[in-house]
Design a protein around this motif. Structure first.
Motif, PDB file in Angstrom:
ATOM      1  N   VAL A  70       0.843  -1.204   0.000  1.00 41.76           N
ATOM      2  CA  VAL A  70       0.000   0.000   0.000  1.00 41.76           C
ATOM      3  C   VAL A  70       0.876   1.252   0.000  1.00 41.76           C
ATOM      4  N   ASP A  71       1.959   1.246   0.777  1.00 41.32           N
ATOM      5  CA  ASP A  71       2.874   2.392   0.781  1.00 41.32           C
ATOM      6  C   ASP A  71       3.446   2.631  -0.617  1.00 41.32           C
ATOM      7  N   ALA A  72       3.798   1.559  -1.323  1.00 38.56           N
ATOM      8  CA  ALA A  72       4.317   1.693  -2.684  1.00 38.56           C
ATOM      9  C   ALA A  72       3.250   2.267  -3.613  1.00 38.56           C
ATOM     10  N   GLN A  73       2.005   1.807  -3.459  1.00 36.75           N
ATOM     11  CA  GLN A  73       0.915   2.346  -4.280  1.00 36.75           C
ATOM     12  C   GLN A  73       0.720   3.836  -4.017  1.00 36.75           C
ATOM     13  N   ILE A  74       0.805   4.244  -2.767  1.00 34.48           N
ATOM     14  CA  ILE A  74       0.652   5.664  -2.429  1.00 34.48           C
ATOM     15  C   ILE A  74       1.767   6.472  -3.080  1.00 34.48           C
ATOM     16  N   ARG A  75       3.006   5.986  -2.995  1.00 36.48           N
ATOM     17  CA  ARG A  75       4.118   6.714  -3.611  1.00 36.48           C
ATOM     18  C   ARG A  75       3.906   6.842  -5.124  1.00 36.48           C
ATOM     19  N   ARG A  76       3.403   5.790  -5.759  1.00 39.37           N
ATOM     20  CA  ARG A  76       3.148   5.845  -7.203  1.00 39.37           C
ATOM     21  C   ARG A  76       2.025   6.821  -7.530  1.00 39.37           C
ATOM     22  N   LEU A  77       0.996   6.848  -6.694  1.00 38.43           N
ATOM     23  CA  LEU A  77      -0.092   7.807  -6.934  1.00 38.43           C
ATOM     24  C   LEU A  77       0.374   9.244  -6.721  1.00 38.43           C
ATOM     25  N   LEU A  78       1.257   9.457  -5.762  1.00 35.78           N
ATOM     26  CA  LEU A  78       1.822  10.794  -5.580  1.00 35.78           C
ATOM     27  C   LEU A  78       2.627  11.188  -6.816  1.00 35.78           C
ATOM     28  N   ALA A  96      -0.764  16.195   0.104  1.00 36.95           N
ATOM     29  CA  ALA A  96      -0.376  15.968   1.499  1.00 36.95           C
ATOM     30  C   ALA A  96      -1.606  15.674   2.359  1.00 36.95           C
ATOM     31  N   ARG A  97      -2.633  16.470   2.200  1.00 36.59           N
ATOM     32  CA  ARG A  97      -3.843  16.298   3.012  1.00 36.59           C
ATOM     33  C   ARG A  97      -4.484  14.931   2.772  1.00 36.59           C
ATOM     34  N   HIS A  98      -4.497  14.472   1.553  1.00 40.21           N
ATOM     35  CA  HIS A  98      -5.193  13.229   1.225  1.00 40.21           C
ATOM     36  C   HIS A  98      -4.335  11.975   1.398  1.00 40.21           C
ATOM     37  N   SER A  99      -3.022  12.145   1.485  1.00 39.88           N
ATOM     38  CA  SER A  99      -2.151  10.976   1.606  1.00 39.88           C
ATOM     39  C   SER A  99      -1.631  10.749   3.016  1.00 39.88           C
ATOM     40  N   GLY A 100      -1.738  11.759   3.864  1.00 35.26           N
ATOM     41  CA  GLY A 100      -1.188  11.624   5.207  1.00 35.26           C
ATOM     42  C   GLY A 100       0.276  12.024   5.291  1.00 35.26           C
TER      43      GLY A 100
END
Length: 138
Positions: A70-78, A96-100
């Motif tokens: 999930v952390d990798a997916q978040i980094r890719r979406l960023l 920042a607000r939506h990813s934490g």
């Protein structure tokens, strides 16, 4: 409940009444959770017997792997939001607000490897060239 069933219950909590929309689907949602609990319990029991490892530790390892994914997916979406999205990148504050992440954390959360991964997955290059990131691939 035995240990395996308890772990499956912890991994797959029943929905609280009033949290399923539409409400008439609550029984179906509970049934789906029960089925998932059974599948998880069977898999966990087989893995724990086969590896002769404590099922609590196996569950923690599995959750750790899910968290990393999930952390990798978040980094890719960023990376997508900053480098590929529309004609303008999504604002750092918004991401920042939506990813934490913090504002500055969004800038450093992804690098060239995430950008290359996104480009390969969506079949196109970033909207703008990256300059002066200071990031090097190792």
């Amino acid at each position: 409940m035995d240990l395996i069933e308890e772990l499956a219950a912890l991994r797959n909590p029943m929905p609280e009444p009033g949290t399923v929309t539409p409400e008439d689907c609550y029984a179906d949602a509970c049934e789906q959770v029960e089925e998932q609990r059974k599948r998880d319990a069977l898999g966990l029991e087989a893995a724990s017997d086969g590896l002769q490892t404590n099922p609590v530790l196996l569950t923690l390892e599995d959750l750790k792997a899910h968290k990393a994914a999930v952390d990798a997916q978040i980094r890719r979406l960023l990376a997508y939001g900053r480098e590929f999205h529309g004609s303008r990148p999504i604002a750092l504050e918004e991401l920042a607000r939506h990813s934490g992440f913090s504002f500055s954390g969004v800038r450093t959360a992804y690098g060239e490897s995430e950008i290359r991964h996104v480009a390969a997955q969506i079949g196109r290059e970033p909207n703008r060239p990256r300059r002066g990131t200071g990031k090097t691939e190792q």
